[in-house]
Scaffold this motif. Structure first.
Motif, PDB file in Angstrom:
ATOM      1  N   GLU A 109       0.835  -1.199   0.000  1.00 48.59           N
ATOM      2  CA  GLU A 109       0.000   0.000   0.000  1.00 48.59           C
ATOM      3  C   GLU A 109       0.872   1.253   0.000  1.00 48.59           C
ATOM      4  OE1 GLU A 109      -3.550   0.617   0.486  1.00 48.59           O
ATOM      5  OE2 GLU A 109      -3.405  -1.314  -0.581  1.00 48.59           O
ATOM      6  N   PRO A 110       0.465   2.296  -0.747  1.00 49.58           N
ATOM      7  CA  PRO A 110       1.242   3.538  -0.725  1.00 49.58           C
ATOM      8  C   PRO A 110       1.446   4.074   0.688  1.00 49.58           C
ATOM      9  CG  PRO A 110      -0.456   3.645  -2.402  1.00 49.58           C
ATOM     10  CD  PRO A 110      -0.670   2.373  -1.666  1.00 49.58           C
ATOM     11  N   LYS A 111       0.438   3.942   1.516  1.00 50.73           N
ATOM     12  CA  LYS A 111       0.554   4.460   2.872  1.00 50.73           C
ATOM     13  C   LYS A 111       1.650   3.753   3.646  1.00 50.73           C
ATOM     14  CE  LYS A 111      -3.683   6.736   4.009  1.00 50.73           C
ATOM     15  NZ  LYS A 111      -5.036   6.676   4.536  1.00 50.73           N
ATOM     16  N   LYS A 112       1.731   2.442   3.412  1.00 52.37           N
ATOM     17  CA  LYS A 112       2.766   1.636   4.071  1.00 52.37           C
ATOM     18  C   LYS A 112       4.139   2.102   3.581  1.00 52.37           C
ATOM     19  CE  LYS A 112       2.756  -1.774   6.852  1.00 52.37           C
ATOM     20  NZ  LYS A 112       1.718  -2.325   7.721  1.00 52.37           N
ATOM     21  N   VAL A 113       4.229   2.253   2.249  1.00 53.70           N
ATOM     22  CA  VAL A 113       5.520   2.666   1.672  1.00 53.70           C
ATOM     23  C   VAL A 113       5.915   4.032   2.228  1.00 53.70           C
ATOM     24  CG1 VAL A 113       6.760   3.181  -0.451  1.00 53.70           C
ATOM     25  CG2 VAL A 113       5.057   1.352  -0.426  1.00 53.70           C
TER      26      VAL A 113
END
Lengths: 468, 557
Positions: B418-422
């Motif tokens: 997920e972008p948020k994780k990245v």
């Protein structure tokens, strides 16, 4: 041989009547014999002889570089010459050896010309002698019986010419005849990537068409040039010249350049301002003179500049800085620029009315004796000297002084032609026609040399050296 | 060079935070982003944020500060503005000096096309009007590192005028609210840099290095639309990012490619502006903010104590943290400006005015440069927020750190996470490690690919988050192993065997009857203790949510 034109000497070299080395040695010997005239600051004998040797080799192989190959030249000491001291006749630049050649010097050397040395000038060319800012090519030419050409501003590169007034300086050409001036101009003219004020358009070769019919020409005689200070001799030659054109069918009309009378005072403001700016670089740090004082950088600057510049230069720096002060800028510099525009517009108006060239005197009178010359201070003197020549610099126009006749004293008198901007070829074509009509006597240098010893007893130097 | 660069260039974030705190306190009641809503030319007095003096007196407790900036950015070009000398930082002294740079008499300036294009591009990016005709002037002063005794600049008619620089703060509770502010750009002018003087006090000598003499500068003049050090620092940071995005300047403050002079004054709101002082040569964002805030406070104190402010030039002493008057005569000298006679007017064209058949080498077409404008940082940030659902403050951080955005994008290319994780891994873990060791992004021992692989393992639940942290630490040691190798060597895979997990849970419950009792008595925290105990016996290789599920099932039965 030394009295001949460039074309004649060039032909003699090609035919082997004389070698470049012989010619070079003749020149060097006359330079030595006339050393008392203080004409040269530096004589580059070794360089010249070496160049002559190389030229000779080329002639032997039949690979001459052109009309200038093997021709001796002299360059005013405000043109940068690589490896040869360039002083502007100033203490400030005593011992300064430029690491590069001015573009015009390089062009002449590329054509195989032999550099005899660097000629004298007022400090930083602030008087009347060589490159042309206010008349310094045309005035001496008139006094010496030579052709003096000030090309259009932007036609010849100023790169390497140590500036007096950047916006008026033009490398000037001094030759024996108009044809020679055209040949040299042909070599020098054209865009120089190192000088952004040179024109981009390609320059056509300067071959002067022979002019036989002047009936289609219109010659303008500016009435403002008829000043009270004009000597009667010059005045009568001027009107004789006008008559000559008229008698050959040309239209000769009186024209008006109403703002010309403001030229000198306008020049004074613009010149001193640019001088103040241009001289700022002479601070003793990178090159040139440096004083012994090292209390502080400021003290070093002050002493260096006091020691390095003469009174005339210092005076101009002070007035120039005064004119450029924030509180004075509008009242002096900006106004002078406006006047300059008016002066230039006068010429545009006249030329637009159908005038092809203007015919004027070059100087007020023949050359005056040294004792007379030093009576006036530099400012008055340059104001008098440049009275007829300066406006052409203001307007960037081409102008040429052509010798017409000898005075009663036996001294040369020249007249000036002023042409349209970048119509240098047309101007020279008319000048050459005039030159052909008046048949000014050739200077007999050999005789001068022979009489040299007697010259000092006999003040009439010129009369014995010139043949009518 | 990268380490000091990070240290000096990037504290903007920290300062931006401080500024929002500091400024919003004073700006209570005033609309947010007031500067951008102000009409050009309108008096800015009423809307200036106030800085409360330390000892307020009745009726004059409020002060407004006004800050304008002159920013000198070295143009990124192969050769100097008017000569063919190369431009390099840290070349041996006086090794990049042409005859013109040393002001040898008779030499003439030749304008560098690249520098003109850089000025036009910067002007377009800052919403300026590009002047189709601009002029060069000489500005005279004597200084040892100014060989000609004058600097060629554009005083009368500069190449670009009337633009704006929009810069933004993150504000609000979670710093999720973006406040845009605008500083008007008065003009951008092309000019020459000076050389460098090195003062050797011991031998009372000044050594001159002319390598920098004649390098092209863009002087960007910002109107006095800022009101505190932090606003100024943020505006400069935004300009720096724009210049870097355009490639018109490397704008590295530590290398002197971006230098700032600040004009500062204070006044009572509603009254005319006060006398200003100029603080010169601010060479880092941190010092810029500090110097301005110090100077504002100094002026307020001075005036409160009945003193007056002199129109003077001051310098910032970074060691003492204060500004001091420069004894230098640079303050009020008359520069005796004069048109540069060796350069014709600089003419620019657009598609309409382009002369037919003009040699493209000889003319500059503004419209063509406009077409070449790259994406500006504000747009990039907006895209990040839209594309990845990122918090605005995260988009700021990604752009503020040199190379971080590229790193992030490279990770995104190779991972399914997920972008948020990245974002969280890049901004918290990676940046944290980098900061701790004072490293630039380019010096990171963990490559984007390695991080992407690690995040893939995490994404498909092959490892736990805590194991992932462990793998990251291993990667940071840079022993050339891939995340998969590390996972397998260290046996960090999540236990997938449900039966084995159930047995372990059972054993733990058997071994800790008291805790089981606590859970059953209704202590909600007790289950976490059990989860922790199970994880411990699995050597952290079990997914806590799975453990929790098993335990809950068992406890309910």
């Amino acid at each position: 041989m030394l009295g001949r034109t460039l074309r004649e000497v060039s032909a003699a070299l090609k035919q082997g009547h004389i070698t470049p080395t012989e010619l070079c040695q003749k020149c060097l010997s006359i330079i030595k014999k006339t050393k008392f005239l203080n004409a040269y600051i530096t004589v580059s004998e070794e360089v010249a002889l070496k160049q002559a040797e190389e030229s000779e080799k080329r002639y032997k192989k039949g690979h001459s570089l052109g009309d200038l190959d093997g021709i001796p030249i002299a360059v005013k000491d405000n043109f940068s010459t690589s490896g040869i001291e360039t002083t502007c006749a100033s203490n400030m630049l005593r011992g300064y050896v430029p690491p590069y050649n001015a573009t015009v010097v390089q062009k002449l050397l590329d054509q195989g010309a032999l550099l005899m040395g660097k000629t004298n000038l007022d400090e930083f060319a602030m008087g009347a002698l060589g490159s042309d800012t206010g008349g310094s090519t045309r005035n001496p030419a008139a006094h010496c019986g030579l052709v003096g050409l000030k090309p259009s501003y932007g036609l010849v590169s100023r790169h390497g010419l140590i500036p007096l007034v950047n916006s008026m300086d033009v490398p000037g050409i001094l030759t024996r005849c108009v044809d020679d001036a055209a040949i040299v101009l042909g070599v020098l003219a054209g865009h120089d990537p190192k000088d952004s004020t040179t024109i981009q358009d390609p320059v056509k070769p300067f071959v002067l068409p022979s002019l036989t019919d002047v009936s289609k020409l219109c010659i303008g005689i500016p009435k403002e040039y008829l000043t009270p200070e004009l000597s009667s001799e010059v005045r009568s030659l001027w009107s004789k010249a006008a008559n000559l054109f008229e008698s050959e069918g040309a239209k000769v009309i009186e024209v008006s350049l109403p703002h010309t009378s403001y030229s000198i005072v306008c020049y004074h403001v613009l010149c001193t301002s640019e001088v103040a700016s241009n001289m700022a670089r002479f601070d003793g740090l990178e090159y040139g003179h440096r004083c012994d004082i090292d209390v502080s950088t400021e003290a070093m600057y002050a002493a260096t500049r006091r020691e390095g510049f003469n009174d005339v230069v210092r005076g101009r720096i002070l007035s120039g800085n005064f004119f450029l002060l924030k509180e004075n800028y509008e009242n002096y510099f900006v106004k002078a620029q406006k006047v300059r525009r008016l002066i230039a517009n006068d010429f545009v108006t006249v030329f637009n009315s159908g005038v092809d060239v203007l015919l004027t005197p070059t100087t007020l009178s023949e050359a005056v004796p040294y004792t007379e010359f030093i009576k006036e201070d530099n400012r008055t003197r340059s104001a008098q000297d440049d009275i007829f020549t300066q406006a052409a610099n203001m307007a960037g126009l081409p102008a040429v002084s052509v010798p017409m006749a000898l005075s009663n004293q036996g001294l040369p008198i020249g007249l000036q032609f002023i042409g349209r901007a970048f119509c240098d070829q047309e101007l020279l074509t008319i000048a050459r026609w005039f030159e052909k009509q008046v048949q000014f006597p050739v200077i007999q240098l050999q005789e001068l040399m022979d009489d040299c010893s007697s010259v000092f007893e006999n003040e009439k130097l010129a009369s014995v050296s010139l043949k009518q | 060079m990268a380490a000091p660069m990070l240290r000096l260039c990037c504290p903007g974030r920290r300062w931006a935070l401080a500024c929002i705190d500091g400024c919003s306190r004073h700006r209570r009641g005033a609309p947010n982003g007031c500067t951008s809503s102000r009409k050009r030319g309108q008096s800015s007095v009423a809307q200036q944020p106030f800085i409360t003096a330390q000892k307020p007196r009745k009726g004059e407790h409020e002060w407004a500060a006004v800050v304008g900036l002159e920013i000198h950015a070295q143009i990124s070009s192969k050769s100097k503005l008017f000569s063919g000398s190369q431009v390099h930082f840290a070349a041996p002294p006086n090794s990049l000096v042409s005859f013109f740079d040393a002001s040898l008499p008779g030499t003439l300036p030749v304008l560098n096309r690249r520098c003109v294009e850089a000025a036009v591009m910067t002007g377009l990016a800052l919403n300026c009007r590009i002047n189709k005709k601009s002029l060069f002037d000489r500005k005279h002063y004597f200084y040892a590192d100014l060989p000609a005794g004058y600097q060629i600049t554009q005083q009368r008619l500069p190449i670009a005028v009337n633009g704006s620089l929009v810069y933004s703060f993150c504000a609000g509770k979670n710093r999720s609210q973006v406040i845009n502010k605008t500083a008007r750009v008065k003009q951008i002018q092309l000019e020459q840099d000076s050389g460098k003087s090195l003062h050797d006090d011991l031998r009372s000598q000044t050594l001159i290095d002319l390598n920098r003499a004649g390098v092209g500068l863009l002087e960007v003049v910002l109107e006095p639309d800022m009101s505190c050090g932090e606003e100024a620092a943020t505006a400069v940071r935004e300009l720096q990012l724009i210049l870097q995005a355009l490639g018109t300047s490397q704008a590295n403050m530590a290398e002197g490619q971006l230098r700032v002079d600040a004009n500062i004054s204070v006044h009572h709101p509603g009254e005319p502006l006060g006398v200003r002082t100029e603080v010169k040569n601010l060479n880092s964002a941190r010092f810029l903010a500090k110097a301005i805030d110090y100077e504002i406070q100094r002026q307020i104190n001075e005036l409160e104590n009945g003193g007056e402010i002199l129109n003077e030039t001051r310098s910032f002493d970074s060691k003492l943290g204060c500004t001091i008057p420069m004894r230098d005569k640079e303050g009020k000298q008359d520069y005796r400006f004069m048109p540069e006679p060796n350069l014709p007017p600089l003419l620019l064209y657009d598609t309409e005015s382009l002369p037919a058949g003009a040699d493209p080498q000889q003319v500059i077409d503004i419209d063509r440069i406009r077409e070449q404008l790259p994406e500006l940082p504000s747009v990039t940030r907006e895209k990040l927020v839209q594309q990845y659902g990122m918090l605005p403050e995260h988009s700021f951080t990604l752009l503020n750190e040199v190379g971080l955005l590229e790193f992030f994008q490279n990770v995104m290319k190779e991972t399914r996470a997920e972008p948020k994780k990245v974002t969280s891994w890049v901004l918290n873990t990676l940046l944290g490690f980098l900061k701790q060791q004072n490293l630039a992004v380019s010096e990171s021992p963990v490559t984007p690919s390695a991080l992407a692989e690690l995040l893939n393992l995490l994404d498909r639940k092959a490892i736990s988050s805590s194991a992932a942290k462990q793998v990251f630490e291993e990667l940071w040691r840079n022993e050339g192993k891939t995340p998969a190798q590390i996972v397998s060597e260290k046996k960090l895979e999540l236990m997938q065997d449900q039966e084995a997990l159930e047995q372990l849970c059972h054993a733990v419950m058997e071994g800790h009857p008291q805790v089981v009792m606590d859970v059953k008595k209704g202590n909600p925290r007790a289950i976490n203790k059990l989860i922790g105990l199970v994880r411990k016996v699995t050597l952290s290789r079990a997914d806590p949510t799975v453990i929790k599920e098993i335990l809950e099932k068992k406890l309910a039965s």
